[in-house]
Design an enzyme around this catalytic site. Structure first.
Site, mmCIF file in Angstrom:
data_model
loop_
_atom_site.group_PDB
_atom_site.id
_atom_site.type_symbol
_atom_site.label_atom_id
_atom_site.label_comp_id
_atom_site.label_asym_id
_atom_site.label_seq_id
_atom_site.Cartn_x
_atom_site.Cartn_y
_atom_site.Cartn_z
ATOM 1 N N LYS A 30 0.833 -1.213 0.000
ATOM 2 C CA LYS A 30 0.000 0.000 0.000
ATOM 3 C C LYS A 30 0.866 1.261 0.000
ATOM 4 O O LYS A 30 0.666 2.160 -0.803
ATOM 5 C CB LYS A 30 -0.924 0.037 1.227
ATOM 6 C CG LYS A 30 -1.924 -1.094 1.272
ATOM 7 C CD LYS A 30 -2.824 -0.978 2.484
ATOM 8 C CE LYS A 30 -2.092 -1.094 3.816
ATOM 9 N NZ LYS A 30 -1.436 -2.376 4.054
ATOM 10 N N THR A 31 1.841 1.296 0.927
ATOM 11 C CA THR A 31 2.709 2.471 0.978
ATOM 12 C C THR A 31 3.493 2.576 -0.332
ATOM 13 O O THR A 31 3.734 3.678 -0.833
ATOM 14 C CB THR A 31 3.653 2.388 2.195
ATOM 15 O OG1 THR A 31 2.851 2.217 3.360
ATOM 16 C CG2 THR A 31 4.481 3.643 2.348
ATOM 17 N N ASP A 226 -1.772 7.806 3.848
ATOM 18 C CA ASP A 226 -1.393 6.439 4.230
ATOM 19 C C ASP A 226 -2.020 6.115 5.591
ATOM 20 O O ASP A 226 -2.365 7.022 6.344
ATOM 21 C CB ASP A 226 0.142 6.342 4.327
ATOM 22 C CG ASP A 226 0.634 4.901 4.272
ATOM 23 O OD1 ASP A 226 -0.197 3.990 4.148
ATOM 24 O OD2 ASP A 226 1.867 4.688 4.342
ATOM 25 N N GLU A 227 -2.165 4.852 5.910
ATOM 26 C CA GLU A 227 -2.687 4.420 7.217
ATOM 27 C C GLU A 227 -4.012 5.100 7.522
ATOM 28 O O GLU A 227 -4.244 5.608 8.616
ATOM 29 C CB GLU A 227 -1.683 4.755 8.341
ATOM 30 C CG GLU A 227 -0.270 4.281 8.101
ATOM 31 C CD GLU A 227 -0.071 2.809 8.453
ATOM 32 O OE1 GLU A 227 -1.045 2.148 8.823
ATOM 33 O OE2 GLU A 227 1.066 2.332 8.319
ATOM 34 N N GLN A 257 -5.466 -2.975 10.936
ATOM 35 C CA GLN A 257 -4.350 -2.336 11.621
ATOM 36 C C GLN A 257 -4.769 -1.049 12.324
ATOM 37 O O GLN A 257 -3.936 -0.183 12.599
ATOM 38 C CB GLN A 257 -3.217 -2.049 10.629
ATOM 39 C CG GLN A 257 -2.587 -3.313 10.074
ATOM 40 C CD GLN A 257 -1.368 -3.007 9.225
ATOM 41 O OE1 GLN A 257 -0.362 -2.540 9.722
ATOM 42 N NE2 GLN A 257 -1.472 -3.255 7.936
ATOM 43 N N ARG A 626 5.299 -7.128 10.956
ATOM 44 C CA ARG A 626 6.519 -6.336 10.701
ATOM 45 C C ARG A 626 7.660 -7.244 10.252
ATOM 46 O O ARG A 626 8.671 -6.794 9.734
ATOM 47 C CB ARG A 626 6.991 -5.567 11.958
ATOM 48 C CG ARG A 626 6.034 -4.556 12.546
ATOM 49 C CD ARG A 626 5.500 -3.603 11.528
ATOM 50 N NE ARG A 626 4.192 -4.012 11.085
ATOM 51 C CZ ARG A 626 3.645 -3.629 9.922
ATOM 52 N NH1 ARG A 626 4.299 -2.852 9.097
ATOM 53 N NH2 ARG A 626 2.451 -4.034 9.559
#
Ligand code: ATP
Ligand code: MG
Length: 694
Positions: A30-31, A226-227, A257, A626
């Site tokens: 996504k990023t 983002d996020e 998330q 992560r």
């Protein structure tokens, strides 16, 4: 721009005809879509970098995004590109538009602690509030602000609620509403904004001054977020305002998330997007490029225990990978010892760097023992999400000096430094300054200017507010030093501002003061180095951005401090990463350790309601995802809590992992089956040896 992207990613990058939402699980790129799209907008669509803004949640994530863009584009093409946190974007807007909010651009930012101190001060005389009540008061005010409720409205609401409720009246609500008004007045008087204002300030401003919103829309032609799952209502509103009818918006997020509900974040904002932007294009990504098979399977299994708004699947081509390890140790010292020793070992064996390792934990305080252990073994590390650097008292002092330098109305900062280093200005003198300032509605510094000068003081102050001669003289020296540095750094002094600031701290007698207040000469030296690191950082910021002045760089630093405590500046580049689970979001590391896999720690002891457990599970999901190659979780059999040694229970989340991919190590007793099997194997081997001998 498209090399290596999968078809869905390509579609998301290429789609510029309207708003687009990329919804996908962790590590699915996504990023990467955001950074590539920035490249695409600049390189292919002819949008200038200065008309593009990308926002995210932590400084570290913003920095990482900036680095990824730098790899894609020559630096000349990305000049003026705004990649920042939501709060930094808000700060840029507020600094530019300060006059509309009754402020000047040299704003001060009040962090959580500053706000609390102010509220305590404001309510103490009338109510003498307890800590718990103060906390609630602060959160009520923050909540009003985020809902864009004015103090007047809050009071009306509070009184109405108080009259309506059947039970005993909720006194605190009305007290909070009254304090809210005073609090806002004081922030204005200090030329300050608090953390909430950084978002709600621009939103209110744009509601009241549509022409200023037009101006910002003409500056930001394309917005990327983002996020997105972590936006709260006011952040969402700011996005909506800035995007306007142009609808040039790319948003990426993952509802699994969402870990900031305690700050008012609402994953439902992902659903709301579809209502507010009917032409929204939804793109899902399903391939994970980060983690090996077992890690991904574990993440999927854990999060399957939560209810879902959006169904997602994630797969990986990276091979099965190593088993996930859960290691039990005797106690918490053994736990950090194990992690440290493994890092040393694995670094040599797998030719990794220290930076390839990350140690994640639920709460800040869990890092303390680990830090000590790493220090004793001389393993370099850097921390995020903690308060390592900025919480040091000498750094706080230096920051307070810088705040007074850039905002003479910052009374809170002046109070911190007026007698540090010691200059014989006692509490009664400070009280006189405060009385004078209150009576004349001026800042403390203005009061100091008057009272430090015997002639002026005699003219404009009555007998009872005059300062003792020694205090007045010492205050005068202090003011003199302040004026000197202000002249130096304001007229063209930006080229060597860092050096000037360092000399200022020397002239203020800090080296000697630190000698007196440190336990050793070398500690005093280190502490002065910390102050100097701050000066150098300001210089670096000024060098990097010609439009920034010293005021701007100080407020950026204050914000950085508030946002994530930040890692130590100047720390070793190759260093083990210590992060809270919250601060780890969006990042990735080859080897990840998660400490404290215990009930009461993860999930946290204060999060026991079903909804809170779901959020804790999402936090665990963030932690697992992560990891690229190896994932190790540790827990201590016995842990000291509240001064007592308590036996712990393994986290319920450990049991949600696919057991066939997990190996338990350490102090776990092998099951009877396993020991019997091992016994048989030993006997078989013995017989084999015997047979060979025969
Ligand atoms: P998170 O939800 O944790 O923020 P994300 O969805 O933002 O994750 P990224 O950080 O963008 O994921 O990507 C994860 C990793 O996958 C990165 O190392 C990135 O370079 C890599 N990656 C992304 N897309 C591709 C691709 N198409 N091919 C190969 N690698 C990719
Ligand atoms: Mg990401």
């Amino acid at each position: 721009m498209f090399t290596g992207l999968n078809p869905q990613q390509k579609a998301a990058v290429r789609y510029c005809d309207g708003p687009v939402l990329v919804l996908a699980g962790a590590g699915s790129g996504k990023t990467s879509v955001i950074t590539r799209k920035i490249g695409y907008l600049i390189g292919e669509c002819g949008i200038q970098a200065r008309h593009i803004a990308a926002v995210t949640f932590t400084n570290k994530a913003a920095r990482e995004m900036r680095e990824r863009v730098q790899k894609l584009l020559p630096s000349s093409a990305s000049r003026g590109l705004q990649i920042s946190t939501f709060h930094n974007l808000g700060l840029s807007i507020l600094r530019k538009e300060a006059q509309y909010l009754g402020r000047t651009p040299a704003l001060s930012i009040f962090d959580d602690q500053d706000s609390k101190t102010l509220l305590k001060d404001l309510t103490h005389r009338d109510f003498g509030l307890e800590t718990e009540a103060l906390k609630r008061l602060q959160s009520l005010i923050s909540d009003w602000k985020n809902r864009l409720v004015t103090p007047e409205r809050a009071l009306v609401e509070a009184i109405a609620l108080q009259n309506r409720s059947d039970g005993p009246p909720d006194q605190l609500l009305v007290i909070a509403a009254r304090a809210f008004e005073l609090y806002e007045q004081h922030l204005a008087a200090y030329n300050a904004v608090d953390f909430d204002d950084l978002i709600t300030g621009p939103v209110r401003l744009f509601q009241q001054h549509p022409e200023r919103l037009q101006y910002w829309r003409s500056r930001i032609h394309y917005l990327l977020v983002d996020e997105y799952q972590d936006t709260n209502d006011s952040q969402y509103e700011l996005v909506r305002q800035l995007v306007g009818a142009r609808q040039a918006l790319t948003v990426v997020g993952d509802d699994d998330q969402s870990i900031y509900s305690w700050r008012g974040a609402k994953p439902q904002n992902l659903v709301r997007l579809q209502d507010d932007f009917p032409t929204l294009k939804l793109i899902k990504l399903e391939q994970n490029y980060r983690s090996s098979g077992r890690i991904l399977k574990a993440a999927n299994a854990v999060i399957a225990n939560n209810p879902h708004v959006f169904e997602k699947t994630l797969w990986s081509e990276l091979g099965v990978g190593d088993e996930i390890r859960i290691v039990k140790t005797l106690n918490e010292e053994a736990e950090v010892g194990l992690v440290a020793m493994e890092i040393i070992d694995r670094r040599l064996q797998s030719r990794s760097t220290y930076g390839d390792f990350a140690v994640l934990y639920r709460s800040n305080h869990q890092s303390r023992l680990l830090e000590l252990k790493l220090q004793s073994l001389q393993i370099p590390y850097r921390m995020s999400g903690g308060t390592s650097f900025f919480s040091r008292s000498e750094v706080k002092d230096a920051m307070a000096y810088l705040r007074v330098l850039t905002n003479p109305r910052d009374d809170g900062a002046l109070l911190r430094i007026i007698n540090t280093p010691k200059r014989e200005i006692g509490a009664s003198s400070v009280q006189r300054l405060r009385d004078y300032a209150a009576r004349h509605s001026c800042s403390l510094l203005e009061a100091a200017e008057v009272l430090a000068d015997p002639e002026q003081a005699a003219r404009s102050a009555s007998e009872d507010v005059q300062l003792p001669a020694r205090a007045a003289a010492s205050l005068q020296t202090f003011l003199h030093q302040l004026h000197g540095i202000r002249r130096g750094t304001s007229d063209g002094g930006a080229t060597d501002a860092g050096k000037q600031l360092k000399e200022w701290f020397i002239a203020l007698d800090f080296p000697q003061w630190l000698q007196q207040t440190s336990s050793s000469a070398s500690q005093a030296e280190r502490r002065f180095d910390n102050m100097n690191a701050l000066c150098q950082q300001i210089q670096r910021m000024l060098d990097a951005d010609p439009e920034l002045d010293i005021n701007g760089s100080v407020s950026k630093l204050v914000l950085q401090d508030i946002l994530d405590g930040q890692e130590e500046e100047g720390a070793d580049d190759d260093a083990v990463n210590l992060l809270t689970l919250h601060a780890a979001k969006g990042l990735e590391f080859p080897h990840v350790y998660i400490l404290g896999m215990e009930e009461e720690i993860l999930p946290h002891r204060n999060s026991t309601e079903p909804e809170q457990i779901e959020e804790e599970r999402r936090l665990f999901y963030v932690g697992i995802t992560r990891a690229k190659q190896t994932l190790t979780m540790t827990y201590a059999g016995v842990r000291k809590q509240y001064g007592e040694k308590l036996t712990t229970t393994i986290s319920r989340f450990a049991e949600e992992l696919p057991q066939e991919d997990v190996i338990h190590e350490g102090l776990t007793r092998p099951s009877k089956e396993a020991s019997r099997a091992r016994g048989r194997a030993t006997l078989d081997a013995l017989f084999k040896d015997l047979a060979n001998d025969l």
